[in-house]
Design an enzyme around this catalytic site. Structure first.
Site, mmCIF file in Angstrom:
data_model
loop_
_atom_site.group_PDB
_atom_site.id
_atom_site.type_symbol
_atom_site.label_atom_id
_atom_site.label_comp_id
_atom_site.label_asym_id
_atom_site.label_seq_id
_atom_site.Cartn_x
_atom_site.Cartn_y
_atom_site.Cartn_z
ATOM 1 N N HIS A 132 0.142 -2.131 -19.703
ATOM 2 C CA HIS A 132 0.770 -0.906 -19.189
ATOM 3 C C HIS A 132 2.239 -1.105 -18.840
ATOM 4 O O HIS A 132 3.106 -0.536 -19.484
ATOM 5 C CB HIS A 132 -0.009 -0.414 -17.966
ATOM 6 C CG HIS A 132 0.399 0.963 -17.522
ATOM 7 N ND1 HIS A 132 -0.357 1.720 -16.669
ATOM 8 C CD2 HIS A 132 1.489 1.713 -17.782
ATOM 9 C CE1 HIS A 132 0.240 2.879 -16.438
ATOM 10 N NE2 HIS A 132 1.373 2.887 -17.104
ATOM 11 N N THR A 153 4.415 13.604 -10.494
ATOM 12 C CA THR A 153 3.904 12.651 -11.469
ATOM 13 C C THR A 153 2.403 12.454 -11.304
ATOM 14 O O THR A 153 1.891 12.417 -10.179
ATOM 15 C CB THR A 153 4.615 11.291 -11.347
ATOM 16 O OG1 THR A 153 3.977 10.343 -12.196
ATOM 17 C CG2 THR A 153 4.576 10.758 -9.923
ATOM 18 N N GLU A 190 0.867 9.789 -11.720
ATOM 19 C CA GLU A 190 0.600 8.440 -11.225
ATOM 20 C C GLU A 190 1.029 8.244 -9.771
ATOM 21 O O GLU A 190 1.164 7.107 -9.300
ATOM 22 C CB GLU A 190 1.276 7.407 -12.130
ATOM 23 C CG GLU A 190 0.669 7.384 -13.519
ATOM 24 C CD GLU A 190 1.280 6.333 -14.429
ATOM 25 O OE1 GLU A 190 2.281 5.714 -14.042
ATOM 26 O OE2 GLU A 190 0.742 6.129 -15.524
ATOM 27 N N GLY A 225 7.619 6.044 -16.738
ATOM 28 C CA GLY A 225 8.014 5.572 -15.423
ATOM 29 C C GLY A 225 7.966 6.625 -14.334
ATOM 30 O O GLY A 225 7.907 7.828 -14.602
#
Length: 293
Positions: free
Chosen positions: A158, A74, A76, A29
């Site tokens: 995902h 991160t 992402e 996350g």
């Protein structure tokens, strides 16, 4: 002026909620918040979201370049920035792996509408974006066909990504979606899902309009109210469809035959008059059809 430390505290608090709910195992996350036109605070890579401290968080610019923070941002973050560029009003983006909603993304099962009033009003049609390897711009771009029409998107194989004006409201969308997906699965185990009839579905759509909540179904023509019509064009590319859940297919504005809606179990009506033999026959035909025989 935005209080950076307060925002970091909110992100850490939301990280603990994700971890305690089982939405972010291990270092899963990521969470972000837009500070201004060119700065976004985000969670770092390789950290458990349940044990973050404010000093662990990073600040990046809108191109993903890290401006501050001891830990690396991160991988992402491009997903978050792509959404913020597409929707300038969005302040917070939250990505995690809620188990029940993620299961729908793995099964490529379209999440049905016309079941719970809260979901129809506050979420509407939930899209499932195509799969791409996480971390790059290709992955970030998978949400672009959907994010302007929905505040939460399931990412195939995902997890989910949700947005909001605050970190907490972005989290609410994820929690509501996962609770709904769990209820759907439990209802199916009990024998089936009872959907709204046409009048009930149209009344909820009218209520959304009255409250000023936008819904793509209001402007769509010949729209099937309960059958995920808004995102149907993406199904072929993503392999999404109705297999475990089969909502009714009445269209908006067509003549309403609002008889009570029977409970459906894999599209087989279970009424008091249904015979055991008819039920077995219907299920057998469904299995043979699935096997291509």
């Amino acid at each position: 002026m935005v209080n950076l430390h307060q925002i970091k505290e909110e992100i850490c608090d939301m990280g603990r909620r994700l971890y305690n709910k089982g939405f972010a195992a291990g270092n899963d996350g990521n969470i972000s918040y837009r500070l201004d036109e060119n700065r976004v605070v985000c969670t770092p890579t390789m950290i458990c979201k349940g044990f973050m401290k404010p000093d662990d968080l990073c600040v990046v610019d809108m191109e993903g370049n890290q401006i501050s923070g001891v830990r690396k941002r991160t991988s992402e973050v491009m997903l978050h920035l792509t959404i913020m560029k597409e929707r300038p009003e969005v302040k917070s983006v939250l990505h995690c792996h809620p188990p029940y909603a993620t299961a729908f993304g793995i099964a490529r099962e379209a999440i049905p509408q016309c079941v719970l009033p809260e979901v129809d009003i506050f979420m509407g049609d939930i899209p499932i974006a195509k799969y791409a390897i996480p971390g790059g711009q290709e992955f970030a771009d998978t949400v672009l066909p959907f994010i302007k029409k929905s505040d939460v998107v399931v990412l195939a194989n995902h997890g989910t990504v949700s947005v909001g004006p605050t970190v907490e409201k972005a989290y609410w969308m994820t929690e509501l979606l996962d609770a709904y997906c769990r209820i759907l699965m439990l209802s199916r185990e009990l024998g089936g899902v009872s959907y709204f009839n046409q009048k009930e579905a149209e009344d909820l759509l009218a209520l959304k309009t009255k409250w000023g909540i936008k819904d793509p179904r209001v402007e769509a023509e010949n729209c099937e109210l309960c059958a995920n019509d808004i995102f149907r064009e993406s199904w072929r590319e993503t392999g999404v469809g109705h297999r475990a859940f089969n909502p009714p297919t009445f269209k908006k504005g067509e003549p309403c035959g609002c008889a009570s809606n029977p409970i459906l179990a894999n599209d087989v009506p279970l009424t008091k008059d249904a015979s055991y033999e008819a039920l077995v026959k219907a299920i057998t035909e469904r299995v043979l059809e699935a096997l291509g025989k």
